[in-house]
Design a protein around this motif. Structure first.
Motif: not given
Length: 778
Positions: A148-157, A176-183, A353-356, A359-363
């Motif tokens: 489950c990928e989470i993109i949290k943006g401005e959400a409350e921690e 995994v925490f992902a950046k707000d990037t395509p796909n 660090p573009e999408i994460a 490194v462990y997030e990517v793996d």
């Protein structure tokens, strides 16, 4: 906040399966679609899916169906609302506008979008709602893929943290925490890898079945490899995601690769969109599966691949070592794999660090979402940082900054265990940081690193978990995927039981390091001994295993079984006598010996019998019904498709516990061992073994004969089933009144097991299973 009810918006492929996921955890959900009729159809499709998204059909009761047109106010009862409608921004925004008046003030709202940016979905939201809105991107099928990928943006921690804990502990998700990037992460790298594979298929003029043989298990990826995966996903989906990536990834150095190949559009125009249409890269005609020729787009018979990399790779068990060897093969298969792996690894490195951030997030994303055995950075670590750099230099490729910095600072690993804790190399400053943990989890690699292994051999080890609780772990070095049980494992388990008894241990957990607990006894060994007519040694192995199972059952301390994945044959027989089982939800258990021409030979017959007898005892059904149920389970070699299903098949017992989080299984098993250890007394000798005897056997024999006459079973199936019925009915001693001794049934089981092992047709079944991986009906 506590999540008691979940709203799911959209009853399509993902929405309906998300409701099933929540139902499996016992959490009620409201499943919405445009109207109730559409929602009902969506749920029915989920119910009919194979493999099932439900642990058991009774889980369906946790889902209520509603229409957005008439019942949207029901959203006000939900603590978490997941939007899973079609991937169109305008449709999602329109839905949000409708539902916001009904959303509870403290409810979490998330989107399951697979690629629409968070900022585009939330740009018009008020500030207060942005604190409660983020992306939770589950992977399909959500029951089987943990990501489950989470993109949290401005959400409350705090809200994000609470939901993450819920997802991990209650649903068993890998976060995994992902950046707000395509796909996001997994689809970005996964799509790149698929499109690169297609490009290289044409370059090296390979057939698609050759490429699938090269890009599946051989390189530590999913069995479906590349083209079969594309067929499962759908060629239309692959095309649309590729187009979107090409349109939005304007700064990507590999942007051109994301422009889908022309032939893909041609296939879609012809309706050849993959598995859902019956044809894509593969097409089934009768019993034959044809493959697509990418040159002329015609289907043709598959040819068995004969490539050097396959031959070399088959001989190497360790994935990292295997990858290093196969990319060194001088033929076209080695060159193909080297180019594919190096380009995919390089692309992955450049995305941090573009999408994460790390490194462990990517793996983790690639392992949990695409079924990779090891992630890109773990592969680089396996090859060696220096070797990877040398390969890049040989190809005239610029070394990425993070790799260059590691070389300068003498850093060789992305991951380490230091001071008994798992660490990762932080990407920015190259400092070791603690890996994120699932709350309450026990990680065996950490425990082993603390020097707590008491003793070990080639295949197993005994670990001190503290508080008087120990762990016995199966781990086959030769077949780590299946963990077959052999004499070395039995010897060490016996040694462990004796040692722990002498040292007054409080409890023992029996588990495994691998994805699967054990697919059974070492069938190669059984066949080898049977063919050599060495029944004395085969009988010794069977008796040793039976005696150990009794030793486990009547141990002075509680023994907890903690199986996961395949738990077949001897695997089931090892955990069946335990005082209790803590089961991973995806535990596929079965006494499957009849499929290879045998019956259980290590107490499996006795355990299934006793489980059904105890299950029915209060009903007083007489001696025949429990035996009938045991015959149905063992005779048809039934395998539970979830831990929950294993109860009704007689493999598990009342009081056994199911956990959805693999990370928490050992911790829960330890907790249960400590609970039971308080004033623990081993069970009394079993006195309920009242079996129907000759009369019951005749009834079975008649039924089996009718199955043969109806053409439902072969003559040899009839022979095997009759042998099994004789054992289950209690042989010559049973009379339907007096209880039998357990040892008598064990002796009868072993005698029958040995006699069947000597049959030529049973040996043929064993050989066929070992060679083809499926049962022979001879």
């Amino acid at each position: 906040m506590e999540i008691k009810k979940i709203g799911v918006l959209g009853a399509g492929v993902m929405g309906s399966q998300l409701s099933a996921l929540f139902a499996n955890a016992g959490i009620p959900s409201y499943l919405f679609d445009l109207n109730k009729e559409i929602a009902e159809k969506g749920l029915k499709k989920a119910i009919d899916l194979k493999p099932s998204p439900f642990f058991h059909q009774k889980r369906i009761k946790f889902i209520e169906i509603f229409g957005i047109d008439k019942n949207l106010e029901k959203i006000s009862e939900c603590d978490w609302v997941v939007e899973a409608v079609v991937e169109k921004k305008e449709i999602k925004l329109n839905l949000y506008e409708k539902l916001l008046p009904y959303l509870k003030k403290d409810a979490i709202l998330t989107s399951n979008t697979s690629g629409i940016l968070l900022k585009d979905l939330s740009e018009s939201f008020p500030k207060e709602l942005k604190k409660r809105f983020f992306i939770t991107h589950f992977f399909n099928p959500p029951r089987y893929l943990p990501l489950c990928e989470i993109i949290k943006g401005e959400a409350e921690e705090k809200l994000v943290k609470n939901l993450v804990e819920f997802l991990q502990v209650e649903l068993g998700k890998g976060i995994v925490f992902a950046k707000d990037t395509p796909n996001f992460i997994a689809n970005r790298i996964g799509l790149y890898s698929i499109l690169k594979t297609i490009e290289l298929t044409k370059k090296y003029k390979f057939k698609i079945e050759e490429v699938d043989a090269l890009t599946g298990k051989l390189i530590g990826r999913a069995k479906s490899a590349t083209y079969r995966t594309a067929d499962i996903v759908g060629l239309d989906t692959l095309y649309n995601v590729s187009v979107n990536s090409y349109n939005f990834l304007t700064e990507d150095e590999e942007r051109g690769l994301f422009k889908p190949p022309e032939f893909l559009k041609s296939l879609i125009d012809k309706g050849l969109i993959g598995q859902k249409a019956g044809a894509g890269f593969y097409k089934k005609e009768g019993k034959e599966i044809l493959s697509l020729n990418l040159e002329n787009l015609e289907y043709e018979k598959q040819k068995k691949p004969f490539l050097e990399a396959i031959g070399v790779g088959k001989r190497i068990v360790d994935t990292k070592k295997r990858l290093e060897a196969i990319i060194s093969c001088p033929d076209s298969s080695g060159k193909f794999l080297k180019e594919l792996l190096v380009s995919t690894l390089l692309y992955s490195v450049k995305r941090v660090p573009e999408i994460a951030d790390e490194v462990y997030e990517v793996d983790n994303a690639m392992k949990w979402g695409f079924g990779w055995e090891i992630g890109p950075f773990q592969i680089i670590e396996g090859l060696g940082i220096e070797k990877f750099s040398n390969i890049l230099e040989e190809e005239g490729i610029k070394i990425p900054e993070i790799i260059e910095k590691m070389l300068k600072e003498g850093k060789e690993n992305f991951y380490e265990i230091k001071d008994g804790k798992r660490k990762y190399l932080e990407a920015q400053n190259l400092q070791l940081e603690d890996m994120p943990r699932v709350k309450g989890a026990i990680y065996l690699d950490e425990e082993k690193a603390k020097g707590k292994i008491l003793f070990k051999n080639w295949n197993s080890y005994i670990l001190d978990l503290g508080d008087g609780i120990f762990l016995f772990s199966l781990k086959s070095h030769l077949q780590p995927e299946l963990n077959p049980i052999d004499l070395s494992i039995l010897d060490l388990l016996e040694e462990a039981l004796n040692y722990l008894k002498e040292n007054k241990a409080r409890g023992l957990i029996i588990s495994s390091d691998g994805e699967n607990f054990s697919a059974g006894a070492n069938l190669n060994l059984v066949l080898e001994l049977a063919k050599a007519k060495n029944f004395q040694l085969l009988g010794y192995v069977s008796k040793k295993f039976q005696d150990l199972s009794q030793k486990i059952k009547y141990s002075p301390f509680p023994v907890i079984g903690a199986p996961k994945g395949l738990t077949l044959g001897g695997g089931f027989e090892m955990v069946a006598p335990c005082a209790k089982r803590v089961l991973f939800s995806e535990c596929y258990c079965g006494a499957v010996e009849l499929g290879v021409g045998l019956i259980p030979g290590a107490g499996g017959t006795l355990r299934v019998l006793e489980n059904f007898i105890d299950m029915m005892w209060d009903l007083r059904p007489g001696p025949f019904p429990p035996v009938q149920k045991a015959f149905e389970t063992i005779g048809f070699a039934k395998v539970s498709m979830s831990a929950e299903e294993g109860f009704e098949l007689g493999y598990f017992r009342k009081g056994d516990i199911i956990v959805l989080s693999k990370d928490l299984q050992i911790a829960k098993a330890k907790e249960e061992a400590l609970k039971l250890s308080e004033n623990y007394k081993p069970p009394e000798a079993y006195d309920r073994l009242i079996l129907p005897g000759f009369g019951g056997f005749l009834a079975f024999k008649s039924t089996i004969e009718n199955f043969k006459k109806a053409g439902k079973i072969s003559e040899y199936d009839q022979f095997l089933a009759t042998k099994l019925a004789y054992v289950l009915c209690g042989g010559e001693k049973a009379n339907g009144i007096e209880p039998l001794d357990e040892q008598y049934i064990l002796d009868l089981e072993r005698e029958t097991f040995l006699s069947l092992a000597g049959e030529e047709k049973s040996q043929a079944r064993m050989e066929y299973m070992l060679k083809e991986g499926k049962p022979l009906r001879n």
